[in-house]
Design a protein around this motif. Structure first.
Motif, PDB file in Angstrom:
ATOM      1  N   UNK A 124       0.830  -1.209   0.000  1.00 46.53           N
ATOM      2  CA  UNK A 124       0.000   0.000   0.000  1.00 46.53           C
ATOM      3  C   UNK A 124       0.863   1.257   0.000  1.00 46.53           C
ATOM      4  N   UNK A 125       2.012   1.217   0.682  1.00 48.33           N
ATOM      5  CA  UNK A 125       2.917   2.370   0.675  1.00 48.33           C
ATOM      6  C   UNK A 125       3.431   2.633  -0.743  1.00 48.33           C
ATOM      7  N   UNK A 126       3.707   1.563  -1.486  1.00 45.92           N
ATOM      8  CA  UNK A 126       4.123   1.734  -2.881  1.00 45.92           C
ATOM      9  C   UNK A 126       3.004   2.392  -3.687  1.00 45.92           C
ATOM     10  N   UNK A 127       1.759   1.974  -3.446  1.00 40.73           N
ATOM     11  CA  UNK A 127       0.617   2.601  -4.123  1.00 40.73           C
ATOM     12  C   UNK A 127       0.505   4.077  -3.755  1.00 40.73           C
ATOM     13  N   UNK A 128       0.721   4.394  -2.489  1.00 42.45           N
ATOM     14  CA  UNK A 128       0.650   5.789  -2.031  1.00 42.45           C
ATOM     15  C   UNK A 128       1.698   6.633  -2.750  1.00 42.45           C
ATOM     16  N   UNK A 129       2.930   6.138  -2.815  1.00 40.28           N
ATOM     17  CA  UNK A 129       3.985   6.900  -3.482  1.00 40.28           C
ATOM     18  C   UNK A 129       3.666   7.111  -4.961  1.00 40.28           C
ATOM     19  N   UNK A 130       3.204   6.061  -5.634  1.00 38.55           N
ATOM     20  CA  UNK A 130       2.824   6.173  -7.041  1.00 38.55           C
ATOM     21  C   UNK A 130       1.724   7.219  -7.218  1.00 38.55           C
ATOM     22  N   UNK A 131       0.671   7.112  -6.427  1.00 39.43           N
ATOM     23  CA  UNK A 131      -0.458   8.033  -6.593  1.00 39.43           C
ATOM     24  C   UNK A 131      -0.114   9.457  -6.153  1.00 39.43           C
ATOM     25  N   UNK A 132       0.821   9.604  -5.225  1.00 34.52           N
ATOM     26  CA  UNK A 132       1.307  10.942  -4.883  1.00 34.52           C
ATOM     27  C   UNK A 132       1.989  11.560  -6.101  1.00 34.52           C
ATOM     28  N   UNK A 133       2.838  10.786  -6.760  1.00 36.83           N
ATOM     29  CA  UNK A 133       3.526  11.302  -7.946  1.00 36.83           C
ATOM     30  C   UNK A 133       2.541  11.635  -9.068  1.00 36.83           C
ATOM     31  N   UNK A 134       1.502  10.830  -9.232  1.00 37.60           N
ATOM     32  CA  UNK A 134       0.476  11.128 -10.238  1.00 37.60           C
ATOM     33  C   UNK A 134      -0.246  12.428  -9.879  1.00 37.60           C
ATOM     34  N   UNK A 135      -0.601  12.580  -8.616  1.00 33.70           N
ATOM     35  CA  UNK A 135      -1.283  13.796  -8.178  1.00 33.70           C
ATOM     36  C   UNK A 135      -0.397  15.023  -8.405  1.00 33.70           C
ATOM     37  N   UNK A 136       0.864  14.918  -8.074  1.00 30.51           N
ATOM     38  CA  UNK A 136       1.787  16.027  -8.304  1.00 30.51           C
ATOM     39  C   UNK A 136       1.874  16.356  -9.797  1.00 30.51           C
ATOM     40  N   UNK A 137       1.984  15.327 -10.625  1.00 30.28           N
ATOM     41  CA  UNK A 137       2.071  15.540 -12.080  1.00 30.28           C
ATOM     42  C   UNK A 137       0.806  16.200 -12.613  1.00 30.28           C
ATOM     43  N   UNK A 138      -0.325  15.833 -12.051  1.00 25.65           N
ATOM     44  CA  UNK A 138      -1.597  16.415 -12.502  1.00 25.65           C
ATOM     45  C   UNK A 138      -1.651  17.914 -12.243  1.00 25.65           C
ATOM     46  N   UNK A 139      -0.890  18.372 -11.275  1.00 21.25           N
ATOM     47  CA  UNK A 139      -0.838  19.803 -10.945  1.00 21.25           C
ATOM     48  C   UNK A 139       0.504  20.431 -11.334  1.00 21.25           C
ATOM     49  N   UNK A 140       1.271  19.719 -12.163  1.00 22.88           N
ATOM     50  CA  UNK A 140       2.565  20.207 -12.659  1.00 22.88           C
ATOM     51  C   UNK A 140       3.532  20.590 -11.540  1.00 22.88           C
ATOM     52  N   UNK A 141       3.547  19.782 -10.495  1.00 21.22           N
ATOM     53  CA  UNK A 141       4.519  19.948  -9.416  1.00 21.22           C
ATOM     54  C   UNK A 141       5.569  18.859  -9.613  1.00 21.22           C
ATOM     55  N   UNK A 142       6.802  19.277  -9.832  1.00 15.70           N
ATOM     56  CA  UNK A 142       7.888  18.334 -10.098  1.00 15.70           C
ATOM     57  C   UNK A 142       8.371  17.675  -8.816  1.00 15.70           C
TER      58      UNK A 142
ATOM     59  N   UNK B 231      11.613  17.420  -3.508  1.00 17.54           N
ATOM     60  CA  UNK B 231      12.887  17.021  -2.922  1.00 17.54           C
ATOM     61  C   UNK B 231      13.688  18.236  -2.459  1.00 17.54           C
ATOM     62  N   UNK B 232      13.615  19.317  -3.219  1.00 16.81           N
ATOM     63  CA  UNK B 232      14.288  20.559  -2.825  1.00 16.81           C
ATOM     64  C   UNK B 232      13.698  21.096  -1.529  1.00 16.81           C
ATOM     65  N   UNK B 233      12.381  21.026  -1.406  1.00 20.15           N
ATOM     66  CA  UNK B 233      11.729  21.476  -0.169  1.00 20.15           C
ATOM     67  C   UNK B 233      12.146  20.610   1.010  1.00 20.15           C
ATOM     68  N   UNK B 234      12.230  19.305   0.806  1.00 17.09           N
ATOM     69  CA  UNK B 234      12.681  18.418   1.876  1.00 17.09           C
ATOM     70  C   UNK B 234      14.123  18.734   2.271  1.00 17.09           C
TER      71      UNK B 234
END
Length: 105
Positions: A61-79, A84-87
């Motif tokens: 499920x954590x792998x699914x969360x990471x994947x869907x987080x990246x999809x959500x970011x891409x949907x809003x054009x957040x690289x 990573x820079x913010x972290x």
């Protein structure tokens, strides 16, 4: 970290793919709101597995969360690089101090 960067690049490439040929393209075609909804669903599933203490299911499920987080970011054009820079900016700062320094709103 390379696998996340590779995955983010693949997701970005899927933005122009045929939604009938790619789950990622299909999800992105539904818009940012649907991507956010799917991320939320996956996060809840991860929480459930964490509470149950099922390590293999939590891992999946954590792998699914990471994947869907990246999809959500891409949907809003957040690289991913911006995240990573913010972290990196926060690294070495107490979480309590960092949170207190955030703008209120």
């Amino acid at each position: 970290m390379n696998i996340l960067q590779d995955l983010a690049a693949t997701i970005e490439a899927r933005k122009s793919a045929d939604p009938d040929s790619s789950w990622t393209a299909k999800l992105l075609a539904k818009g940012p709101e649907k991507c956010a909804e799917k991320f939320g669903e996956e996060a809840v599933e991860a929480i459930i597995e964490a509470v149950k203490g099922d390590k293999p299911r939590l891992t999946a499920e954590a792998a699914d969360v990471l994947y869907h987080l990246l999809v959500m970011l891409a949907a809003r054009d957040v690289a991913l690089e911006d995240v990573l820079t913010e972290l990196a900016r926060r690294q070495g700062t107490s979480g309590i101090a960092e949170k207190a320094a955030r703008p209120k709103g």
